[in-house]
Write an enzyme that holds these catalytic residues in place. Sequence first.
Site, mmCIF file in Angstrom:
data_model
loop_
_atom_site.group_PDB
_atom_site.id
_atom_site.type_symbol
_atom_site.label_atom_id
_atom_site.label_comp_id
_atom_site.label_asym_id
_atom_site.label_seq_id
_atom_site.Cartn_x
_atom_site.Cartn_y
_atom_site.Cartn_z
ATOM 1 N N GLU A 170 0.811 -1.231 0.000
ATOM 2 C CA GLU A 170 0.000 0.000 0.000
ATOM 3 C C GLU A 170 0.839 1.274 0.000
ATOM 4 O O GLU A 170 0.581 2.197 0.771
ATOM 5 C CB GLU A 170 -0.974 -0.033 1.190
ATOM 6 C CG GLU A 170 -1.913 -1.220 1.104
ATOM 7 C CD GLU A 170 -2.773 -1.435 2.344
ATOM 8 O OE1 GLU A 170 -2.733 -0.608 3.256
ATOM 9 O OE2 GLU A 170 -3.485 -2.458 2.394
ATOM 10 N N ASP A 220 -1.024 -3.766 -3.483
ATOM 11 C CA ASP A 220 -1.879 -2.612 -3.162
ATOM 12 C C ASP A 220 -3.353 -2.931 -3.390
ATOM 13 O O ASP A 220 -3.695 -3.928 -4.015
ATOM 14 C CB ASP A 220 -1.475 -1.390 -3.986
ATOM 15 C CG ASP A 220 -1.511 -0.110 -3.152
ATOM 16 O OD1 ASP A 220 -2.496 0.100 -2.421
ATOM 17 O OD2 ASP A 220 -0.549 0.677 -3.246
ATOM 18 N N GLU A 288 -5.330 -10.860 -1.871
ATOM 19 C CA GLU A 288 -6.182 -10.736 -0.670
ATOM 20 C C GLU A 288 -7.671 -10.736 -1.016
ATOM 21 O O GLU A 288 -8.455 -9.973 -0.447
ATOM 22 C CB GLU A 288 -5.836 -9.433 0.086
ATOM 23 C CG GLU A 288 -4.367 -9.275 0.420
ATOM 24 C CD GLU A 288 -4.046 -8.048 1.255
ATOM 25 O OE1 GLU A 288 -4.976 -7.448 1.824
ATOM 26 O OE2 GLU A 288 -2.862 -7.700 1.344
HETATM 27 O O1 G3I Z 1 -3.387 -8.882 18.545
HETATM 28 C C1 G3I Z 1 -4.178 -7.831 19.147
HETATM 29 C C2 G3I Z 1 -4.761 -8.262 20.447
HETATM 30 O O2 G3I Z 1 -3.715 -8.504 21.349
HETATM 31 C C3 G3I Z 1 -5.704 -7.175 20.960
HETATM 32 O O3 G3I Z 1 -6.330 -7.606 22.135
HETATM 33 C C4 G3I Z 1 -6.763 -6.836 19.916
HETATM 34 C C5 G3I Z 1 -7.680 -5.692 20.356
HETATM 35 O O4 G3I Z 1 -8.230 -5.015 19.263
HETATM 36 O O5 G3I Z 1 -6.121 -6.464 18.729
HETATM 37 C C6 G3I Z 1 -5.292 -7.482 18.183
HETATM 38 O O6 G3I Z 1 -4.703 -6.971 17.009
HETATM 39 C C7 G3I Z 1 -5.540 -6.878 15.878
HETATM 40 C C8 G3I Z 1 -4.863 -7.669 14.760
HETATM 41 O O7 G3I Z 1 -5.575 -7.507 13.547
HETATM 42 C C9 G3I Z 1 -4.801 -9.172 15.065
HETATM 43 O O8 G3I Z 1 -6.088 -9.693 15.206
HETATM 44 C C10 G3I Z 1 -5.641 -5.409 15.489
HETATM 45 O O9 G3I Z 1 -6.401 -4.703 16.439
HETATM 46 C C11 G3I Z 1 -6.311 -5.299 14.119
HETATM 47 O O10 G3I Z 1 -6.241 -3.931 13.705
HETATM 48 C C12 G3I Z 1 -5.581 -6.164 13.118
HETATM 49 O O11 G3I Z 1 -6.263 -6.053 11.883
HETATM 50 C C13 G3I Z 1 -5.572 -6.563 10.755
HETATM 51 C C14 G3I Z 1 -5.382 -5.427 9.748
HETATM 52 O O12 G3I Z 1 -4.750 -5.945 8.591
HETATM 53 C C15 G3I Z 1 -4.517 -4.311 10.316
HETATM 54 O O13 G3I Z 1 -4.560 -3.216 9.472
HETATM 55 C C16 G3I Z 1 -6.422 -7.649 10.121
HETATM 56 O O14 G3I Z 1 -6.492 -8.769 11.019
HETATM 57 C C17 G3I Z 1 -5.801 -8.102 8.799
HETATM 58 O O15 G3I Z 1 -6.681 -8.960 8.131
HETATM 59 C C18 G3I Z 1 -5.576 -6.868 7.919
HETATM 60 O O16 G3I Z 1 -4.974 -7.278 6.723
HETATM 61 C C19 G3I Z 1 -4.751 -6.265 5.762
HETATM 62 C C20 G3I Z 1 -3.541 -6.667 4.935
HETATM 63 O O17 G3I Z 1 -2.440 -6.940 5.763
HETATM 64 C C21 G3I Z 1 -3.186 -5.580 3.916
HETATM 65 N N1 G3I Z 1 -4.317 -5.244 3.095
HETATM 66 C C22 G3I Z 1 -5.548 -4.938 3.809
HETATM 67 C C23 G3I Z 1 -5.919 -6.064 4.771
HETATM 68 C C24 G3I Z 1 -7.245 -5.813 5.422
HETATM 69 O O18 G3I Z 1 -7.200 -4.673 6.207
#
Ligand code: G3I
Length: 377
Positions: A170, A220, A288
């Site tokens: 991105e 991206d 993705e």
């Molecule tokens: O691990 C912590 C946990 O300890 C905590 O208690 C909890 C509370 O919110 O958060 C957990 O972390 C989360 C993490 O995923 C693991 O589950 C984050 O808040 C959450 O923001 C994070 O989201 C991920 C996101 O990327 C971050 O921007 C999504 O799972 C993941 O699917 C997403 O993937 C991205 C790709 O890498 C890039 N393209 C877009 C795609 C979707 O957003």
Amino acid sequence: MRILRYVRAGLLAAAVSAAMLLNACGEIPEQYAYDEEAPSLREAYADYFKVGAAINSWNLEDPESPEYKTIAKQFSVLTLENESKPENLHPEEDRYYFDKFDLFVDFCEDHDISPRGHTLLWHTQVPDWFFRDNGHDASAELVLSRIKEHVTTIVSRYKGRVKTWDVVNEVIGDDGPLRQSEWLRLVGDYDGDGDDYDYIETAFIAAHEADPDARLIINDYSLETSSSKAIRMYNAVKKMLDDGVPISGVGFQMHIGNGVDLDAMRENYRIISRLRDDYPEFVIEVTELDVNCYPWNAPPADVEVTKELLEQFSKTYTDVFTLFKELSEDGLLDSVVMWGLHDGVSWLNNGHSNYPMLITKELKLKPAFYDVIKLAE
Ligand code: G3I
């Protein structure tokens, strides 16, 4: 070999028509994704491209679990959803945590699956230490040397084993050439050649030096729906390739809505594929894929999953898989990854239950799954 292919096609057709019969009677197919007699995406698409999913390392801990069996049966390429991002792999400057990535790569090798590395650099899920020096902004030199060390350490550890890396994620802007990020702000036009691609170039060069045979992707979103973003991606990659930066391909994330304009999408893929005019080995990957059943700005409340919505959902999946087959036949695409193992674990369950995947949260196969399988015959 040919006989095997016919036998495989026959078995596939039998499994699909049994499921179709159930559909025609208005019943939901009762097959689970891990059932021995269920069709397999990796087998169905073996002549076109690898098919995969983003998963998490805890899915790989118990060989008897339905998740483990589903992954081993259905997929030929895998990505770790979060555990190979900088904040998890390299949370402190002098500390790496490789245990989950090691488990993932071992699992892939045991099951003849291609592991993808996601992602070496991103503007989010990145620890702040990359950008700071004793409480102040780090200098461009320091940020670049940290990028080099980070990329070299990770890519060389998995040299020859992880064949594809999302090197940067991105980095193209939504309304300018590049995204405004800490990477860009602190490094800028370090070499004074008139462009700001320097931090991206450093990452690709380091990755290539660490594993010259690895496929290196610039990944991206919205490239498939925004022609202006696709053009910005084309321009950035063309300039870097012309400058000798070792970029192997563009990753189309494909977080799409329920319903696509296939012709417009095809055109956007063509914009990127024109890089082949000068770089014939250049590739595209789908990295993705998921289909959001809600509009982007939907309020956080569940909607009724109507028959129309489900039909549209199947059509969206078959439309994009039709395009993927075309791209594969043109020799452009050999890997399609979906962003999640099943509905229950998708990042799109955001205040409401979403239904973006081909497999339900109970690990049952959806009608759209069978439609996608049928398309491969
Ligand atoms: O691990 C912590 C946990 O300890 C905590 O208690 C909890 C509370 O919110 O958060 C957990 O972390 C989360 C993490 O995923 C693991 O589950 C984050 O808040 C959450 O923001 C994070 O989201 C991920 C996101 O990327 C971050 O921007 C999504 O799972 C993941 O699917 C997403 O993937 C991205 C790709 O890498 C890039 N393209 C877009 C795609 C979707 O957003």
